[in-house]
Structures are given as C-alpha cells and as structure tokens.
Motif scaffolding. Structure first.
Motif, PDB file in Angstrom:
ATOM      1  N   TRP A   1       1.998   4.122  37.410  1.00 23.39           N
ATOM      2  CA  TRP A   1       2.556   4.123  36.067  1.00 23.39           C
ATOM      3  C   TRP A   1       3.893   3.409  36.069  1.00 23.39           C
ATOM      4  CZ3 TRP A   1       1.239   8.356  38.947  1.00 23.39           C
ATOM      5  CH2 TRP A   1       2.279   9.044  39.582  1.00 23.39           C
ATOM      6  N   ASP A   2       4.283   2.977  34.873  1.00 24.58           N
ATOM      7  CA  ASP A   2       5.583   2.333  34.707  1.00 24.58           C
ATOM      8  C   ASP A   2       6.485   3.245  33.877  1.00 24.58           C
ATOM      9  OD1 ASP A   2       4.772   2.041  32.057  1.00 24.58           O
ATOM     10  OD2 ASP A   2       4.339  -0.087  32.247  1.00 24.58           O
ATOM     11  N   HIS A   3       7.674   2.767  33.578  1.00 26.20           N
ATOM     12  CA  HIS A   3       8.645   3.584  32.851  1.00 26.20           C
ATOM     13  C   HIS A   3       8.128   3.990  31.474  1.00 26.20           C
ATOM     14  CE1 HIS A   3      12.506   5.223  31.739  1.00 26.20           C
ATOM     15  NE2 HIS A   3      12.471   4.520  30.615  1.00 26.20           N
ATOM     16  N   SER A   4       7.463   3.088  30.804  1.00 31.76           N
ATOM     17  CA  SER A   4       6.928   3.376  29.470  1.00 31.76           C
ATOM     18  C   SER A   4       5.893   4.498  29.521  1.00 31.76           C
ATOM     19  CB  SER A   4       6.309   2.108  28.882  1.00 31.76           C
ATOM     20  OG  SER A   4       5.661   2.381  27.668  1.00 31.76           O
TER      21      SER A   4
ATOM     22  N   GLY B   1       7.812  14.711  38.386  1.00 31.50           N
ATOM     23  CA  GLY B   1       7.650  13.502  39.198  1.00 31.50           C
ATOM     24  C   GLY B   1       7.205  13.810  40.612  1.00 31.50           C
ATOM     25  N   PHE B   2       7.783  14.838  41.228  1.00 30.59           N
ATOM     26  CA  PHE B   2       7.401  15.233  42.574  1.00 30.59           C
ATOM     27  C   PHE B   2       5.940  15.667  42.607  1.00 30.59           C
ATOM     28  CE2 PHE B   2       6.998  18.386  45.997  1.00 30.59           C
ATOM     29  CZ  PHE B   2       7.390  17.617  47.075  1.00 30.59           C
ATOM     30  N   TYR B   3       5.531  16.446  41.620  1.00 23.75           N
ATOM     31  CA  TYR B   3       4.137  16.900  41.543  1.00 23.75           C
ATOM     32  C   TYR B   3       3.201  15.691  41.439  1.00 23.75           C
ATOM     33  CZ  TYR B   3      -0.055  19.370  40.136  1.00 23.75           C
ATOM     34  OH  TYR B   3      -1.345  19.848  40.085  1.00 23.75           O
ATOM     35  N   LEU B   4       3.541  14.750  40.557  1.00 24.81           N
ATOM     36  CA  LEU B   4       2.681  13.570  40.381  1.00 24.81           C
ATOM     37  C   LEU B   4       2.593  12.750  41.659  1.00 24.81           C
ATOM     38  CD1 LEU B   4       3.810  12.367  36.840  1.00 24.81           C
ATOM     39  CD2 LEU B   4       1.672  13.527  37.435  1.00 24.81           C
ATOM     40  N   GLU B   5       3.715  12.556  42.308  1.00 26.88           N
ATOM     41  CA  GLU B   5       3.732  11.739  43.530  1.00 26.88           C
ATOM     42  C   GLU B   5       2.954  12.399  44.670  1.00 26.88           C
ATOM     43  OE1 GLU B   5       4.704   8.688  44.016  1.00 26.88           O
ATOM     44  OE2 GLU B   5       5.591   8.422  42.050  1.00 26.88           O
ATOM     45  N   THR B   6       2.991  13.722  44.761  1.00 25.39           N
ATOM     46  CA  THR B   6       2.289  14.391  45.855  1.00 25.39           C
ATOM     47  C   THR B   6       0.808  14.566  45.573  1.00 25.39           C
ATOM     48  OG1 THR B   6       2.899  16.564  44.984  1.00 25.39           O
ATOM     49  CG2 THR B   6       4.315  15.625  46.670  1.00 25.39           C
ATOM     50  N   LYS B   7       0.404  14.555  44.299  1.00 28.01           N
ATOM     51  CA  LYS B   7      -0.997  14.785  43.956  1.00 28.01           C
ATOM     52  C   LYS B   7      -1.798  13.523  43.682  1.00 28.01           C
ATOM     53  CE  LYS B   7      -0.734  19.227  44.097  1.00 28.01           C
ATOM     54  NZ  LYS B   7      -1.410  20.004  45.105  1.00 28.01           N
TER      55      LYS B   7
ATOM     56  N   TRP C   1       5.683   6.769  31.830  1.00 25.69           N
ATOM     57  CA  TRP C   1       6.409   7.974  32.222  1.00 25.69           C
ATOM     58  C   TRP C   1       7.050   8.623  31.000  1.00 25.69           C
ATOM     59  CZ3 TRP C   1       7.187  11.745  35.455  1.00 25.69           C
ATOM     60  CH2 TRP C   1       8.403  12.419  35.510  1.00 25.69           C
ATOM     61  N   THR C   2       7.724   7.839  30.170  1.00 28.86           N
ATOM     62  CA  THR C   2       8.358   8.414  28.978  1.00 28.86           C
ATOM     63  C   THR C   2       7.315   8.925  27.995  1.00 28.86           C
ATOM     64  OG1 THR C   2       8.617   6.223  27.977  1.00 28.86           O
ATOM     65  CG2 THR C   2      10.501   7.091  29.183  1.00 28.86           C
ATOM     66  N   ASP C   3       6.185   8.244  27.892  1.00 30.92           N
ATOM     67  CA  ASP C   3       5.097   8.727  27.039  1.00 30.92           C
ATOM     68  C   ASP C   3       4.573  10.074  27.535  1.00 30.92           C
ATOM     69  OD1 ASP C   3       5.278   6.483  25.441  1.00 30.92           O
ATOM     70  OD2 ASP C   3       3.500   5.503  26.290  1.00 30.92           O
ATOM     71  N   LEU C   4       4.427  10.212  28.851  1.00 30.86           N
ATOM     72  CA  LEU C   4       3.972  11.482  29.425  1.00 30.86           C
ATOM     73  C   LEU C   4       4.958  12.601  29.100  1.00 30.86           C
ATOM     74  CD1 LEU C   4       2.235  13.300  31.261  1.00 30.86           C
ATOM     75  CD2 LEU C   4       3.587  12.437  33.190  1.00 30.86           C
ATOM     76  N   LEU C   5       6.238  12.350  29.309  1.00 32.16           N
ATOM     77  CA  LEU C   5       7.239  13.374  29.025  1.00 32.16           C
ATOM     78  C   LEU C   5       7.238  13.758  27.550  1.00 32.16           C
ATOM     79  CD1 LEU C   5      10.247  12.196  31.216  1.00 32.16           C
ATOM     80  CD2 LEU C   5       8.625  14.040  31.690  1.00 32.16           C
ATOM     81  N   GLN C   6       7.098  12.781  26.667  1.00 33.22           N
ATOM     82  CA  GLN C   6       7.060  13.073  25.236  1.00 33.22           C
ATOM     83  C   GLN C   6       5.820  13.892  24.886  1.00 33.22           C
ATOM     84  OE1 GLN C   6       9.454  12.412  22.897  1.00 33.22           O
ATOM     85  NE2 GLN C   6       8.177  13.727  21.635  1.00 33.22           N
TER      86      GLN C   6
END
Length: 63
Positions: A24-27, A55-61, A29-34
């Motif tokens: 994923w890119d920054h866009s 972010g840690f959860y996403l990176e490890t999974k 990532w911000t969409d996910l958070l929103q």
C-alpha cells in the motif's frame, strides 16, 4: 446518530483489508485509517501509538 466507539482492536477489519492489499501507499494508508475511524475505531486511528499498532499488525500479518 453518533458512532459507537469500539474498544477492541480491529483484527477482523485489518485481516479483511490485507486480503486485498499486499502492499500500500500513503493514500491507501490514510483511506484505511479514515475507514476504520468511520467504523468506530476513531480513538485508535487518531493517536500516533494507535496508528503504530495498526501498522505493526499489518506489517507482521501480510504475506
């Protein structure tokens, strides 16, 4: 109508998101958070430590 604030960690939502996103890119990532914030995880998404936990959860999974 006010959105109910959820106290649990959004594992189900993040696992579902990871099925579609291998990277994923920054866009995205911000969409996910929103999106998570709109689902009631605002407190988690609004804090830096909460965003780091997501972010840690996403990176490890991710596979």
């Amino acid at each position: 109508m006010a959105t109910k604030i959820k106290k649990r960690f959004p594992k189900k939502e993040l696992n579902s998101w990871l099925r579609v996103h291998r990277s994923w890119d920054h866009s995205e990532w911000t969409d996910l958070l929103q999106n998570l914030s709109n689902q009631g995880f605002h407190e988690l998404c609004a804090s830096i430590s909460g965003q780091n936990d997501i972010g840690f959860y996403l990176e490890t999974k991710r596979h």
